[in-house]
Design a protein around this motif. Sequence first.
Motif, PDB file in Angstrom:
ATOM      1  N   LYS A   6       0.834  -1.196   0.000  1.00  0.00           N
ATOM      2  CA  LYS A   6       0.000   0.000   0.000  1.00  0.00           C
ATOM      3  C   LYS A   6       0.879   1.260   0.000  1.00  0.00           C
ATOM      4  O   LYS A   6       2.007   1.226   0.483  1.00  0.00           O
ATOM      5  CB  LYS A   6      -0.912   0.001   1.231  1.00  0.00           C
ATOM      6  CG  LYS A   6      -1.934  -1.137   1.232  1.00  0.00           C
ATOM      7  CD  LYS A   6      -2.794  -1.081   2.481  1.00  0.00           C
ATOM      8  CE  LYS A   6      -3.812  -2.215   2.490  1.00  0.00           C
ATOM      9  NZ  LYS A   6      -4.634  -2.206   3.732  1.00  0.00           N
ATOM     10  N   PRO A   7       0.368   2.365  -0.538  1.00  0.00           N
ATOM     11  CA  PRO A   7       1.158   3.604  -0.539  1.00  0.00           C
ATOM     12  C   PRO A   7       1.502   4.051   0.878  1.00  0.00           C
ATOM     13  O   PRO A   7       0.691   3.888   1.795  1.00  0.00           O
ATOM     14  CB  PRO A   7       0.229   4.608  -1.229  1.00  0.00           C
ATOM     15  CG  PRO A   7      -0.744   3.780  -2.005  1.00  0.00           C
ATOM     16  CD  PRO A   7      -0.929   2.521  -1.228  1.00  0.00           C
ATOM     17  N   SER A   8       2.684   4.597   1.047  1.00  0.00           N
ATOM     18  CA  SER A   8       3.109   5.097   2.357  1.00  0.00           C
ATOM     19  C   SER A   8       2.431   6.434   2.649  1.00  0.00           C
ATOM     20  O   SER A   8       2.059   7.180   1.738  1.00  0.00           O
ATOM     21  CB  SER A   8       4.628   5.278   2.392  1.00  0.00           C
ATOM     22  OG  SER A   8       5.277   4.043   2.154  1.00  0.00           O
ATOM     23  N   ALA A   9       2.300   6.741   3.921  1.00  0.00           N
ATOM     24  CA  ALA A   9       1.689   8.009   4.334  1.00  0.00           C
ATOM     25  C   ALA A   9       2.665   9.163   4.093  1.00  0.00           C
ATOM     26  O   ALA A   9       3.885   8.968   4.129  1.00  0.00           O
ATOM     27  CB  ALA A   9       1.319   7.940   5.808  1.00  0.00           C
ATOM     28  N   PRO A  10       2.153  10.365   3.831  1.00  0.00           N
ATOM     29  CA  PRO A  10       3.044  11.524   3.670  1.00  0.00           C
ATOM     30  C   PRO A  10       3.858  11.768   4.937  1.00  0.00           C
ATOM     31  O   PRO A  10       3.437  11.430   6.044  1.00  0.00           O
ATOM     32  CB  PRO A  10       2.067  12.676   3.406  1.00  0.00           C
ATOM     33  CG  PRO A  10       0.813  12.023   2.922  1.00  0.00           C
ATOM     34  CD  PRO A  10       0.739  10.706   3.618  1.00  0.00           C
ATOM     35  N   ALA A  11       5.038  12.356   4.764  1.00  0.00           N
ATOM     36  CA  ALA A  11       5.897  12.667   5.905  1.00  0.00           C
ATOM     37  C   ALA A  11       5.214  13.695   6.807  1.00  0.00           C
ATOM     38  O   ALA A  11       4.450  14.546   6.351  1.00  0.00           O
ATOM     39  CB  ALA A  11       7.233  13.198   5.414  1.00  0.00           C
ATOM     40  N   SER A  12       5.489  13.598   8.104  1.00  0.00           N
ATOM     41  CA  SER A  12       4.853  14.519   9.054  1.00  0.00           C
ATOM     42  C   SER A  12       5.462  15.918   8.996  1.00  0.00           C
ATOM     43  O   SER A  12       4.821  16.901   9.367  1.00  0.00           O
ATOM     44  CB  SER A  12       4.991  13.963  10.480  1.00  0.00           C
ATOM     45  OG  SER A  12       6.356  13.713  10.785  1.00  0.00           O
ATOM     46  N   GLU A  13       6.714  16.015   8.524  1.00  0.00           N
ATOM     47  CA  GLU A  13       7.365  17.310   8.415  1.00  0.00           C
ATOM     48  C   GLU A  13       7.891  17.526   7.003  1.00  0.00           C
ATOM     49  O   GLU A  13       8.366  16.593   6.358  1.00  0.00           O
ATOM     50  CB  GLU A  13       8.541  17.411   9.405  1.00  0.00           C
ATOM     51  CG  GLU A  13       8.117  17.385  10.867  1.00  0.00           C
ATOM     52  CD  GLU A  13       9.293  17.558  11.809  1.00  0.00           C
ATOM     53  OE1 GLU A  13      10.410  17.844  11.300  1.00  0.00           O
ATOM     54  OE2 GLU A  13       9.105  17.399  13.019  1.00  0.00           O
ATOM     55  N   MET A  14       7.811  18.754   6.525  1.00  0.00           N
ATOM     56  CA  MET A  14       8.305  19.090   5.195  1.00  0.00           C
ATOM     57  C   MET A  14       9.798  19.398   5.251  1.00  0.00           C
ATOM     58  O   MET A  14      10.303  19.933   6.252  1.00  0.00           O
ATOM     59  CB  MET A  14       7.559  20.307   4.647  1.00  0.00           C
ATOM     60  CG  MET A  14       6.061  20.096   4.474  1.00  0.00           C
ATOM     61  SD  MET A  14       5.678  18.813   3.254  1.00  0.00           S
ATOM     62  CE  MET A  14       6.111  19.681   1.743  1.00  0.00           C
ATOM     63  N   VAL A  15      10.506  19.068   4.170  1.00  0.00           N
ATOM     64  CA  VAL A  15      11.928  19.389   4.060  1.00  0.00           C
ATOM     65  C   VAL A  15      12.077  20.907   3.939  1.00  0.00           C
ATOM     66  O   VAL A  15      11.286  21.570   3.265  1.00  0.00           O
ATOM     67  CB  VAL A  15      12.541  18.685   2.826  1.00  0.00           C
ATOM     68  CG1 VAL A  15      13.973  19.145   2.586  1.00  0.00           C
ATOM     69  CG2 VAL A  15      12.484  17.176   3.000  1.00  0.00           C
ATOM     70  N   ALA A  16      13.084  21.444   4.605  1.00  0.00           N
ATOM     71  CA  ALA A  16      13.309  22.899   4.564  1.00  0.00           C
ATOM     72  C   ALA A  16      13.580  23.355   3.131  1.00  0.00           C
ATOM     73  O   ALA A  16      14.187  22.636   2.332  1.00  0.00           O
ATOM     74  CB  ALA A  16      14.481  23.268   5.469  1.00  0.00           C
ATOM     75  N   GLU A  17      13.144  24.564   2.814  1.00  0.00           N
ATOM     76  CA  GLU A  17      13.249  25.115   1.460  1.00  0.00           C
ATOM     77  C   GLU A  17      14.655  25.018   0.857  1.00  0.00           C
ATOM     78  O   GLU A  17      14.803  24.608  -0.300  1.00  0.00           O
ATOM     79  CB  GLU A  17      12.781  26.578   1.475  1.00  0.00           C
ATOM     80  CG  GLU A  17      12.784  27.264   0.126  1.00  0.00           C
ATOM     81  CD  GLU A  17      11.665  26.788  -0.782  1.00  0.00           C
ATOM     82  OE1 GLU A  17      11.916  26.645  -1.998  1.00  0.00           O
ATOM     83  OE2 GLU A  17      10.558  26.543  -0.276  1.00  0.00           O
ATOM     84  N   PRO A  18      15.729  25.366   1.577  1.00  0.00           N
ATOM     85  CA  PRO A  18      17.068  25.306   0.965  1.00  0.00           C
ATOM     86  C   PRO A  18      17.493  23.892   0.554  1.00  0.00           C
ATOM     87  O   PRO A  18      18.348  23.734  -0.317  1.00  0.00           O
ATOM     88  CB  PRO A  18      17.985  25.844   2.087  1.00  0.00           C
ATOM     89  CG  PRO A  18      17.092  26.631   2.972  1.00  0.00           C
ATOM     90  CD  PRO A  18      15.767  25.937   2.931  1.00  0.00           C
ATOM     91  N   GLU A  19      16.908  22.879   1.184  1.00  0.00           N
ATOM     92  CA  GLU A  19      17.300  21.490   0.919  1.00  0.00           C
ATOM     93  C   GLU A  19      16.497  20.839  -0.199  1.00  0.00           C
ATOM     94  O   GLU A  19      16.849  19.756  -0.670  1.00  0.00           O
ATOM     95  CB  GLU A  19      17.137  20.652   2.193  1.00  0.00           C
ATOM     96  CG  GLU A  19      18.306  20.713   3.159  1.00  0.00           C
ATOM     97  CD  GLU A  19      19.485  19.905   2.640  1.00  0.00           C
ATOM     98  OE1 GLU A  19      19.398  18.681   2.568  1.00  0.00           O
ATOM     99  OE2 GLU A  19      20.489  20.543   2.270  1.00  0.00           O
ATOM    100  N   ARG A  20      15.407  21.470  -0.608  1.00  0.00           N
ATOM    101  CA  ARG A  20      14.463  20.802  -1.503  1.00  0.00           C
ATOM    102  C   ARG A  20      15.056  20.470  -2.868  1.00  0.00           C
ATOM    103  O   ARG A  20      14.855  19.366  -3.384  1.00  0.00           O
ATOM    104  CB  ARG A  20      13.200  21.658  -1.664  1.00  0.00           C
ATOM    105  CG  ARG A  20      12.329  21.646  -0.434  1.00  0.00           C
ATOM    106  CD  ARG A  20      11.071  22.475  -0.599  1.00  0.00           C
ATOM    107  NE  ARG A  20      10.315  22.531   0.645  1.00  0.00           N
ATOM    108  CZ  ARG A  20       9.205  23.225   0.813  1.00  0.00           C
ATOM    109  NH1 ARG A  20       8.716  23.963  -0.192  1.00  0.00           N
ATOM    110  NH2 ARG A  20       8.581  23.214   1.983  1.00  0.00           N
ATOM    111  N   LYS A  21      15.781  21.422  -3.461  1.00  0.00           N
ATOM    112  CA  LYS A  21      16.349  21.162  -4.790  1.00  0.00           C
ATOM    113  C   LYS A  21      17.276  19.967  -4.768  1.00  0.00           C
ATOM    114  O   LYS A  21      17.257  19.131  -5.672  1.00  0.00           O
ATOM    115  CB  LYS A  21      17.091  22.406  -5.302  1.00  0.00           C
ATOM    116  CG  LYS A  21      16.178  23.481  -5.857  1.00  0.00           C
ATOM    117  CD  LYS A  21      16.991  24.570  -6.541  1.00  0.00           C
ATOM    118  CE  LYS A  21      16.062  25.607  -7.171  1.00  0.00           C
ATOM    119  NZ  LYS A  21      16.845  26.665  -7.878  1.00  0.00           N
ATOM    120  N   ARG A  22      18.102  19.876  -3.729  1.00  0.00           N
ATOM    121  CA  ARG A  22      19.038  18.756  -3.625  1.00  0.00           C
ATOM    122  C   ARG A  22      18.294  17.434  -3.453  1.00  0.00           C
ATOM    123  O   ARG A  22      18.638  16.423  -4.073  1.00  0.00           O
ATOM    124  CB  ARG A  22      19.988  18.985  -2.447  1.00  0.00           C
ATOM    125  CG  ARG A  22      21.142  17.980  -2.379  1.00  0.00           C
ATOM    126  CD  ARG A  22      22.056  18.285  -1.207  1.00  0.00           C
ATOM    127  NE  ARG A  22      21.402  17.978   0.057  1.00  0.00           N
ATOM    128  CZ  ARG A  22      21.419  16.754   0.610  1.00  0.00           C
ATOM    129  NH1 ARG A  22      22.046  15.749   0.002  1.00  0.00           N
ATOM    130  NH2 ARG A  22      20.814  16.547   1.762  1.00  0.00           N
TER     131      ARG A  22
END
Length: 307
Positions: A6-22
């Motif tokens: 089954k699909p996994s649940a979304p993460a409880s916390e979002m990755v910080a903006e500066p890290e997203r591109k990487r």
Amino acid sequence: MLNWLKPSAPASEMVAEPERKRKYRIYRTRLMFASIFAYSSYYIVRSNFTVASPELHRYYHFTTAEIGLVLSTLAVSYGIAKLFMGILADQLNPRYFVGVGLIISALFNTFLGATHNKYIMMALMIGVGITQGIGAPCCQKMLAAWFDSRHLGLATSAWNISHNVGPGTTSWIVAGTVSVFGAANLHTIFLVPSMVSIVMACIVMLLGVEEPQVYGLPPVNTNQKKNVRHKNSWVAFKTNIIHNPLVIFICVLNVFAYIIRYGIENWIPVYLSSALKFTPTQTNLGYSIFEYAAIPGTILLGWVSDR
């Protein structure tokens, strides 16, 4: 017991903006390798019978009509299964579903080498075709989740090289198997490619990724008009396909494209072997050249489609 599918649940916390591109770059790279490995391996299984057909013709006296009948069974079952497996892929975790489908397809392919009866082969080919229908919907769903419409054409064409890498590699696997075990040893001609595909399925499930939200990343397509959620798969099918003349038109065009494609692809090994008297090595080389020659054009047209 099957919760891992089954699909996994979304993460409880979002990755910080500066890290997203990487993070996007890392996961997209993993996705591209996993999807190319996965569908190339699906093609190793699907092309196995085609590449082995000269040996079936030479040593087991299969007629071209019998070879065509078995290949037609695969094509029809595969085409029908893609629709229903696509519905399942929408409900399951494509990262693992694609690997499970490849393993089961490889097992059916293994049994093809254990019989010389065309009716048993046809029954096994139905199993191969049904499980082969899992591959494309899973890969396409993963690509659409990670690449927006500005880059999806190139991403899809990069994945699409698996349509050529897989068959081209199959011919070399079969050639190596024939050189070691002999052309008359039908069981190994089907067993070795199946073993390669099962190993690749395990690698794909380890390397593959799920939707961006699972890793704390926002979805790539933020246009709500393009993210319509239908209440069930049947409503989505009617809205997006049956009531969409453009999709129907593309489907019809694709039918005729596949008539040309399979008309050539499925019969190259038999033609080179029986009509032109190529050796097994020459036949496999010719088949590989035909497949690999399509790769540059595939990528180029994907790049053009984005523009």
